[in-house]
Design a protein around this motif. Structure first.
Motif, PDB file in Angstrom:
ATOM      1  N   SER A 111     -23.358  36.322  -6.815  1.00  0.00           N
ATOM      2  CA  SER A 111     -23.723  35.012  -7.393  1.00  0.00           C
ATOM      3  C   SER A 111     -25.164  34.937  -7.885  1.00  0.00           C
ATOM      4  N   ALA A 112     -25.778  36.074  -8.167  1.00  0.00           N
ATOM      5  CA  ALA A 112     -27.135  36.083  -8.707  1.00  0.00           C
ATOM      6  C   ALA A 112     -27.102  35.639 -10.166  1.00  0.00           C
ATOM      7  N   LEU A 113     -28.085  34.844 -10.567  1.00  0.00           N
ATOM      8  CA  LEU A 113     -28.224  34.445 -11.965  1.00  0.00           C
ATOM      9  C   LEU A 113     -28.799  35.622 -12.739  1.00  0.00           C
ATOM     10  N   LEU A 114     -28.049  36.130 -13.718  1.00  0.00           N
ATOM     11  CA  LEU A 114     -28.450  37.336 -14.444  1.00  0.00           C
ATOM     12  C   LEU A 114     -29.103  37.029 -15.778  1.00  0.00           C
ATOM     13  N   GLY A 115     -28.762  35.907 -16.373  1.00  0.00           N
ATOM     14  CA  GLY A 115     -29.345  35.548 -17.654  1.00  0.00           C
ATOM     15  C   GLY A 115     -28.733  34.284 -18.189  1.00  0.00           C
ATOM     16  N   SER A 116     -29.301  33.800 -19.269  1.00  0.00           N
ATOM     17  CA  SER A 116     -28.825  32.559 -19.891  1.00  0.00           C
ATOM     18  C   SER A 116     -28.805  32.717 -21.395  1.00  0.00           C
ATOM     19  N   TYR A 117     -27.934  31.949 -22.013  1.00  0.00           N
ATOM     20  CA  TYR A 117     -27.873  31.877 -23.473  1.00  0.00           C
ATOM     21  C   TYR A 117     -28.090  30.412 -23.858  1.00  0.00           C
ATOM     22  N   LYS A 118     -29.196  30.164 -24.555  1.00  0.00           N
ATOM     23  CA  LYS A 118     -29.545  28.811 -24.983  1.00  0.00           C
ATOM     24  C   LYS A 118     -29.080  28.629 -26.419  1.00  0.00           C
ATOM     25  N   ARG A 119     -28.356  27.550 -26.672  1.00  0.00           N
ATOM     26  CA  ARG A 119     -27.833  27.281 -28.028  1.00  0.00           C
ATOM     27  C   ARG A 119     -28.963  26.981 -29.000  1.00  0.00           C
TER      28      ARG A 119
END
Length: 98
Positions: A89-97
């Motif tokens: 459940s580690a946050l690996l990355g994000s995609y911002k619109r």
């Protein structure tokens, strides 16, 4: 003619592995999790971001005042995407619109 014997200095070799940076979009990514070191396919979760709020404001300004301006909050294609590991459940990355 006593030449000194050549010194046997060991040669140290260091192997460096270069991992290409992972680019996150709105689709799951197969990668090795840096936290648990397992090969995984990322799990997606959606959060309201700038595009969601701008869409809501734009609909409101166009006269969608009977709650229709809240429709962007129900559409995943307008939200930001977080990529997490399904194992740890580690946050690996994000995609911002936006």
């Amino acid at each position: 003619m006593g030449q000194p014997a050549p010194a046997h200095n060991p040669i140290t070799v260091q192997t460096v592995y270069v991992q290409q940076p992972v680019v996150f979009y709105d689709r799951p990514v197969q990668m090795r999790c840096p936290s648990c070191n397992q090969m995984i396919v990322t799990r997606l979760s959606y959060d309201s971001g700038a595009l969601t709020w701008l869409s809501c404001g734009g609909l409101f300004l166009l006269g969608c005042i009977a709650g229709c301006c809240l429709i962007p909050f129900c559409i995943d294609a307008l939200k930001d995407v977080d990529h997490t590991c399904p194992n740890c459940s580690a946050l690996l990355g994000s995609y911002k619109r936006l």
